[in-house]
Design a protein around this motif. Structure first.
Motif: not given
Lengths: 302, 305
Positions: B254-262, B264-280
């Motif tokens: 979908w190229n949305g926030v959900g698959d972005l977070l997945v 980010a988890t797989l690639r250990r992209d912490y800045p993205v994951l941290q922001f995403g968890v807080l926002v969502v």
């Protein structure tokens, strides 16, 4: 919010997890229930005996026998009953081992969640006061969050091993157990037999363990069944999106997830584990519903 | 109303504080944050710059203050994969995800409520019980399995619908259908239960007796009362809906926030994951409060309780 939920979702004490209303002919009929029990028993035996039943090593690759369809189709290889996957691994063996791991993970997750949740629920329900308020506030936060977010964060930090996954699954439903136990304790405390125990001088710990705990067994057992079926789905979803059990280890969810790329040319790679997930989920849900009806006398009257 | 709203807002503030603190502790205080907040292959100089930027060499309390400051200022650094500010990355994807959620919610209500009413009214008929059976299936089949089955049928066998992406209206059909299946099933059930309770009430008989048409009785006297508990349940489902969307977005690329977070988890992209968890998480909490307030506005019993 959660108080509103309890108010509106009917049965006090039982969690707000939806209880399914089946069509009457299906709910009254014994046949689907017996069938579900038999299928589930069969799958359990198959999962337990996976090492005996599996014709191949689930991770043994054979590049010459890649993407063979199940027997009965063109190009099938008679040794691979359900066909083989993109790396030439036997799908039947992988399904058996995958089912085994999925069930084991869901079981451990349920036990972990139950232990954490019941402990916290008892501390909150018996302690009252500040402990109660603080613990229930944390439980409310847990219930308000989309759990997938928590799972993603934990897995990103701790890595994606089987042990981490069990912890994640255990974290998924502790708050539901805690709320249930606390609610039950609050209503139990008002009942005459607890007052009687107080009157004859039983100590609080004894009252909690000997008089109240046995009364929690029923509701907690029902909750555990529901949790078990939900955890099978959660684990398969996490493994499906690639953050659960890591390859080459098979669980039903990861098999569907990895077979997805071959959906157009080799749909059987996905079909076998997908059908298994559906079967397990349907059977456990039917049985869990029946168990809940049996346990809850208030529902029986309807 | 006088104490309901302030109390609810206070609880929301506490909840948000707990979430921010948990995320902070999870990302900073477990092990050595410098190792996993850094992209791999960073030289010593870049490493020192990053440490200074996040204040990772200071004591935990200062870091906590810094964390809050960056939160308030909307400064979340760069995504490790895309090397762009995480706020920009999320901004591009937020619309698609919200569109999917809004469409699913609309479809759920548009289908679930009428079916719930029908199954309550038709409780003696065969058709009603078939609807319930279909709802049971929608409820028990995991969403990603349903998605795969629909892709097999409509994309690969019939070639009617696209299986990935989010460009045209056609792309929205299958993700919405798979995501909505579970919630329609749940809503049918809740609406049916609520309707059954209402149908037995005295005021329904009164409404019939004074000669109102059956439709008016059913909708104006029945449904309006039955919907009150249904609204709450719908609010409670928002968190589940977001969880489901993460999986469904992954299935349909979908190229949305959900698959972005997945990702980010797989690639250990912490800045993205941290922001995403807080926002969502923050958004879900706020929506919950809005639903509660709306509920209290509809039903005086809640705020008086």
């Amino acid at each position: 919010m959660s108080d509103l939920a309890r108010m509106s979702v009917g049965v006090p004490g039982l969690p707000a997890v939806p209880r399914f209303v089946l069509p009457i002919w299906l709910a009254r009929a014994r046949v689907p229930l017996i069938a579900a029990g038999l299928v589930l028993a069969l799958l359990l035996v198959a999962a337990l005996c996976a090492p005996l039943l599996a014709p191949f090593d689930p991770n043994a690759q054979k590049l010459l026998a890649r993407l063979r369809p199940p027997i009965g189709f063109e190009r099938a290889d008679a040794r691979y009953w359900l066909g083989s996957d993109q790396l030439g691994r036997d799908l039947l063996s992988r399904c058996l081992y995958g089912l085994r791991l999925s069930l084991a993970l869901a079981l451990f997750g349920t036990v972990l969640g139950l232990v954490i949740g019941v402990t916290i629920g008892m501390v909150a329900g018996l302690g009252r006061g500040f402990a109660d308020a603080a613990l229930m506030a944390v439980a409310d936060v847990k219930l308000a969050l989309p759990f997938t977010l928590v799972a993603l964060l934990v897995i990103a930090i701790a890595g994606s091993g089987v042990g981490v996954l069990v912890c994640v699954l255990g974290l998924a439903y502790w708050a539901q157990f805690a709320r249930l136990v606390r609610g039950q304790l609050l209503s139990l405390r008002e009942l005459p037999f607890v007052e009687a125990a107080h009157a004859i001088g039983a100590r609080p710990v004894r009252i909690a363990l000997r008089h109240m705990l046995p009364n929690l067994v029923g509701p907690v057992a029902v909750m555990a069944t529901l949790t078990f079926s939900n955890l099978i789905l959660l684990e398969s979803a996490l493994s499906f999106i690639g953050i659960g059990v890591q390859p080459p280890t098979a669980t039903l969810g990861s098999m569907v997830g990895q077979g997805r790329d071959y959906l157009a040319s080799a749909p059987w790679v996905v079909a076998a584990p997908a059908v298994l997930i559906m079967l397990v989920s349907l059977c456990v849900m039917l049985l869990g519903d029946a168990l809940r009806d049996r346990m809850d006398t208030r529902l029986r009257a309807r | 109303m006088s104490t309901f709203l302030p109390r609810r807002l206070l609880r929301m503030a506490v909840t948000l504080w707990v979430i921010v603190t948990c995320v902070f502790m999870a990302t900073r205080l477990t092990g050595n944050p410098i190792d996993y907040l850094m992209p791999e292959g960073l030289d010593a100089e870049g490493r020192a710059a990053m440490i200074a930027y996040w204040g990772l060499d200071r004591d935990p309390f200062d870091q906590y203050i810094l964390f809050w400051r960056s939160l308030v200022q909307g400064e979340f650094g760069l995504g490790l994969m895309e090397r762009r500010p995480v706020t920009v990355i999320f901004g591009e994807r937020m619309g698609r995800s919200l569109a999917l959620l809004a469409l699913t919610m609309t479809a759920t209500i548009a289908i679930g409520v009428p079916l719930g009413v029908l199954t309550a009214v038709w409780r003696e008929r065969r058709l009603g019980s078939w609807v319930l059976f279909a709802a049971f299936l929608g409820y028990a089949i995991p969403n990603f399995v349903l998605a795969i089955l629909l892709i097999l049928l409509f994309s690969f066998a019939l070639h009617w619908l696209p299986s990935a992406g989010a460009t045209t209206a056609w792309h929205y059909i299958m993700p919405t259908a798979t995501l909505a299946a579970y919630f329609v099933a749940a809503l049918v059930r809740y609406t049916r239960n609520a309707m059954l309770d209402v149908l037995g009430q005295d005021y329904m008989r009164t409404a019939h007796a004074k000669g109102l048409s059956p439709m008016v009785v059913l909708v104006r006297h029945g449904l309006r009362n039955a919907l009150i508990p249904v609204v709450t349940v719908l609010g409670l489902q928002v968190a589940t809906l977001v969880s489901g969307a993460v999986v469904i977005e992954t299935v349909f690329a979908w190229n949305g926030v959900g698959d972005l977070l997945v990702g980010a988890t797989l690639r250990r992209d912490y800045p993205v994951l941290q922001f995403g968890v807080l926002v969502v998480a923050g958004a879900v909490i706020v929506v919950n409060v809005l639903v509660d307030v709306a509920y209290a506005a509809i039903d005086p019993r809640v705020r008086l309780a």
